[in-house]
Design a protein around this motif. Structure first.
Motif, PDB file in Angstrom:
ATOM      1  N   HIS A  44       1.135  -0.801   0.113  1.00 19.82           N
ATOM      2  CA  HIS A  44      -0.255  -0.240  -0.248  1.00 19.82           C
ATOM      3  C   HIS A  44       1.188   1.106  -0.059  1.00 19.82           C
ATOM      4  O   HIS A  44       1.687   1.263   0.656  1.00 19.82           O
ATOM      5  CB  HIS A  44      -0.708  -0.008   1.271  1.00 19.82           C
ATOM      6  CG  HIS A  44      -2.132  -1.253   1.370  1.00 19.82           C
ATOM      7  ND1 HIS A  44      -1.680  -2.344   1.399  1.00 19.82           N
ATOM      8  CD2 HIS A  44      -3.008  -0.966   0.896  1.00 19.82           C
ATOM      9  CE1 HIS A  44      -2.945  -2.911   1.362  1.00 19.82           C
ATOM     10  NE2 HIS A  44      -3.643  -2.357   0.749  1.00 19.82           N
ATOM     11  N   MET A  47      -0.049   7.326   0.318  1.00 17.73           N
ATOM     12  CA  MET A  47      -0.529   9.068  -0.360  1.00 17.73           C
ATOM     13  C   MET A  47       0.775   9.900  -0.362  1.00 17.73           C
ATOM     14  O   MET A  47       0.705  11.048  -0.708  1.00 17.73           O
ATOM     15  CB  MET A  47      -1.701   9.079  -0.326  1.00 17.73           C
ATOM     16  CG  MET A  47      -2.186   9.739  -1.864  1.00 17.73           C
ATOM     17  SD  MET A  47      -4.318  10.302  -1.758  1.00 17.73           S
ATOM     18  CE  MET A  47      -4.847   8.119  -2.137  1.00 17.73           C
ATOM     19  N   LEU A  56      -0.305   8.362  -9.016  1.00 17.35           N
ATOM     20  CA  LEU A  56      -1.811   7.301  -7.862  1.00 17.35           C
ATOM     21  C   LEU A  56      -2.131   6.322  -8.922  1.00 17.35           C
ATOM     22  O   LEU A  56      -1.053   5.449  -9.265  1.00 17.35           O
ATOM     23  CB  LEU A  56      -2.638   8.490  -7.165  1.00 17.35           C
ATOM     24  CG  LEU A  56      -2.356   8.948  -5.866  1.00 17.35           C
ATOM     25  CD1 LEU A  56      -3.222   9.923  -5.748  1.00 17.35           C
ATOM     26  CD2 LEU A  56      -0.987   8.536  -5.335  1.00 17.35           C
ATOM     27  N   GLN A  60      -1.402   2.372  -9.096  1.00 18.43           N
ATOM     28  CA  GLN A  60      -2.579   2.169  -9.472  1.00 18.43           C
ATOM     29  C   GLN A  60      -2.699   0.718 -10.537  1.00 18.43           C
ATOM     30  O   GLN A  60      -3.550  -0.324 -10.172  1.00 18.43           O
ATOM     31  CB  GLN A  60      -3.887   2.529  -9.771  1.00 18.43           C
ATOM     32  CG  GLN A  60      -5.691   1.671  -9.372  1.00 18.43           C
ATOM     33  CD  GLN A  60      -6.643   2.953  -9.803  1.00 18.43           C
ATOM     34  OE1 GLN A  60      -6.682   4.025 -10.048  1.00 18.43           O
ATOM     35  NE2 GLN A  60      -7.687   2.454  -8.819  1.00 18.43           N
ATOM     36  N   PHE A  66      -3.310   2.119  -1.349  1.00 16.70           N
ATOM     37  CA  PHE A  66      -2.907   2.818  -1.048  1.00 16.70           C
ATOM     38  C   PHE A  66      -3.216   3.422   0.651  1.00 16.70           C
ATOM     39  O   PHE A  66      -4.383   2.585   0.636  1.00 16.70           O
ATOM     40  CB  PHE A  66      -4.082   4.046  -1.587  1.00 16.70           C
ATOM     41  CG  PHE A  66      -3.675   4.234  -3.145  1.00 16.70           C
ATOM     42  CD1 PHE A  66      -2.273   4.622  -3.689  1.00 16.70           C
ATOM     43  CD2 PHE A  66      -3.786   3.549  -4.396  1.00 16.70           C
ATOM     44  CE1 PHE A  66      -2.256   5.537  -5.180  1.00 16.70           C
ATOM     45  CE2 PHE A  66      -4.084   3.777  -5.098  1.00 16.70           C
ATOM     46  CZ  PHE A  66      -2.851   4.439  -5.574  1.00 16.70           C
ATOM     47  N   CYS A  68      -4.336   6.592   3.419  1.00 22.01           N
ATOM     48  CA  CYS A  68      -4.570   7.952   3.711  1.00 22.01           C
ATOM     49  C   CYS A  68      -4.841   7.801   4.818  1.00 22.01           C
ATOM     50  O   CYS A  68      -4.866   7.522   5.993  1.00 22.01           O
ATOM     51  CB  CYS A  68      -5.318   6.857   2.797  1.00 22.01           C
ATOM     52  SG  CYS A  68      -5.990   6.812   1.017  1.00 22.01           S
ATOM     53  N   ALA A  77      -8.555   8.841  -3.189  1.00 22.73           N
ATOM     54  CA  ALA A  77      -9.059   7.622  -3.917  1.00 22.73           C
ATOM     55  C   ALA A  77     -10.107   6.947  -4.224  1.00 22.73           C
ATOM     56  O   ALA A  77     -10.085   6.524  -4.899  1.00 22.73           O
ATOM     57  CB  ALA A  77      -8.665   6.745  -2.111  1.00 22.73           C
ATOM     58  N   VAL A  82     -10.408   3.285  -6.045  1.00 22.90           N
ATOM     59  CA  VAL A  82     -10.100   2.243  -4.908  1.00 22.90           C
ATOM     60  C   VAL A  82     -10.580   2.009  -4.006  1.00 22.90           C
ATOM     61  O   VAL A  82     -12.210   3.178  -2.935  1.00 22.90           O
ATOM     62  CB  VAL A  82      -8.496   3.307  -4.213  1.00 22.90           C
ATOM     63  CG1 VAL A  82      -7.890   2.102  -3.101  1.00 22.90           C
ATOM     64  CG2 VAL A  82      -7.192   4.011  -5.483  1.00 22.90           C
ATOM     65  N   LEU A  87      -7.291  -0.225   0.280  1.00 19.74           N
ATOM     66  CA  LEU A  87      -7.431   1.048   1.069  1.00 19.74           C
ATOM     67  C   LEU A  87      -7.211   0.847   2.199  1.00 19.74           C
ATOM     68  O   LEU A  87      -8.020  -0.267   3.182  1.00 19.74           O
ATOM     69  CB  LEU A  87      -8.738   1.789   0.859  1.00 19.74           C
ATOM     70  CG  LEU A  87      -8.998   3.289   0.521  1.00 19.74           C
ATOM     71  CD1 LEU A  87      -7.731   4.083   0.311  1.00 19.74           C
ATOM     72  CD2 LEU A  87     -10.395   3.808   0.740  1.00 19.74           C
TER      73      LEU A  87
END
Length: 379
Positions: A44, A47, A56, A60, A66, A68, A77, A82, A87
């Protein structure tokens, strides 16, 4: 710096300075190094290191998830589609909006304190962030796993929080540890993983051990990966990692032009970029490589100073350069992480453009702001 000087001169001429430039090949190579070292671990991207949508999308497309840590990052996202296992929502003080968005997107939450168990949306998936209370080899502001840090629960609290998650009907996936950023000594990671492994008798088997990121750019990644996998095996867990700076720092360069020189108590080369374009030297005392993109004689030491009316507005100290002239171009390296991400509009300075080199040509991936853009939301 991996890009040829001719390409950097071309970018500065076409898009102006200050300018963030990125090398697509180095982005791909950094992800390749992570995957080669960590094997089947789930990756992941943190970000916050650089949230440019173009970058991104590139990550991806490569199958990266990601992490966050703000409502705005979650919105990015969601904009990219996402969700679910791709996530993670982290942070020590999540808002109601973040909990609601995480529930809507099926994200995994990282629980940072005991009371947060009662704030999670019903039926959440969660990891418990553990603070191993270590003294680590980085700047104090980057040490998130130290005893005085605001992050995570204590080793003693962690088993209790896992059980509280289960009792509340959540899925307690496992443990999370992230001890800081730009860690210089791999032994710090070994110590952190060891302290987590000591919890095995109290937690039982776990589905996930998230080992975070924070590896220094010159770190022994295979060695760190072996230690992380060994710690995950103690719990019978799948390993997750969350690289941020490691993936993007070396791919990015800040280009800046010489405005002039002066000598007071020290010799200064004055440039058109500063703390509003690269905050790390002022904030953390970070040292970034500086490369002159001109030839010349008379090499001597200079402090590289920006245009802000702040004494701390220095990008580098005691850098050896050929004698600089107005208009000469400097490349500030390792600026792909926390350069554009931390850039600001202090002094109503417009944030720079961002461009990506794909091996043959430049692609504009963020337009330069205008002063009107800066004050557009003001009433």
């Amino acid at each position: 710096m991996t890009l040829p000087a001719a390409a950097l001169h071309d970018a500065a001429a076409r898009f102006g300075t200050p300018l963030y430039v990125y090398d697509a090949a180095e982005l791909d190579a950094a992800l390749g190094r992570v995957r080669a070292a960590f094997g089947d671990a789930r990756v992941h991207y943190a970000m916050k290191a650089n949230p440019n949508l173009h970058l991104l999308r590139r990550l991806q497309a490569a199958g990266v998830g990601f992490e966050c840590v703000s409502p705005g990052e979650i919105a990015r996202a969601e904009h990219l589609g996402v969700a679910g296992e791709k996530l993670i929502i982290n942070g020590p003080a999540k808002s109601d909006a973040e909990y609601a968005a995480g529930a809507r997107l099926g994200a995994t939450f990282v629980v940072d304190r005991e009371e947060e168990v009662g704030l999670l949306p019903s039926g959440s998936r969660a990891l418990v962030r553990v603070n191993p209370a270590l003294s680590v080899s980085t700047h104090d502001h980057l040490a998130t796993g130290s005893e005085g840090s605001k992050f995570g629960v204590t080793l003693e609290q962690a088993p209790r929080v896992l059980e509280a998650l289960r009792t509340a009907g959540h899925t307690a996936l496992g443990l999370h540890v992230h001890i800081g950023s730009a860690i210089r000594d791999a032994a710090d990671f070994t110590a952190a993983f060891g302290r987590l492994s000591d919890l095995r008798s109290q937690t039982g088997p776990l589905a996930v051990l998230d080992a975070g990121g924070g590896w220094g750019l010159g770190a022994d990644l295979p060695g760190i990966a072996r230690e992380a996998h060994a710690a995950a095996a103690v719990f019978g867990a799948q390993l997750w990692v969350e690289p941020g700076r490691y993936l993007v720092a070396q791919a990015g360069t800040l280009l800046t032009r010489v405005v002039g020189t002066k000598r007071t108590g020290r010799p200064f080369v004055l440039v058109d970029a500063g703390m509003t374009e690269l905050m790390r030297p002022m904030l953390y005392g970070a040292e970034h490589p500086v490369t002159p993109l001109w030839e010349g004689a008379g090499h001597s030491c200079w402090d590289v100073a920006g245009p802000a009316c702040e004494s701390g507005d220095l990008l580098a100290r005691a850098v050896t350069l050929p004698t600089p002239s107005r208009g000469d171009l400097l490349a500030i390296g390792e600026a792909g992480a926390y350069g554009a991400a931390m850039s600001g509009t202090y002094l109503t300075r417009s944030r720079p453009a961002e461009v990506l080199w794909n091996g043959d040509e430049w692609h504009l991936i963020r337009k330069r702001e205008t002063p009107q853009d800066v004050w557009a939301s003001e009433l």
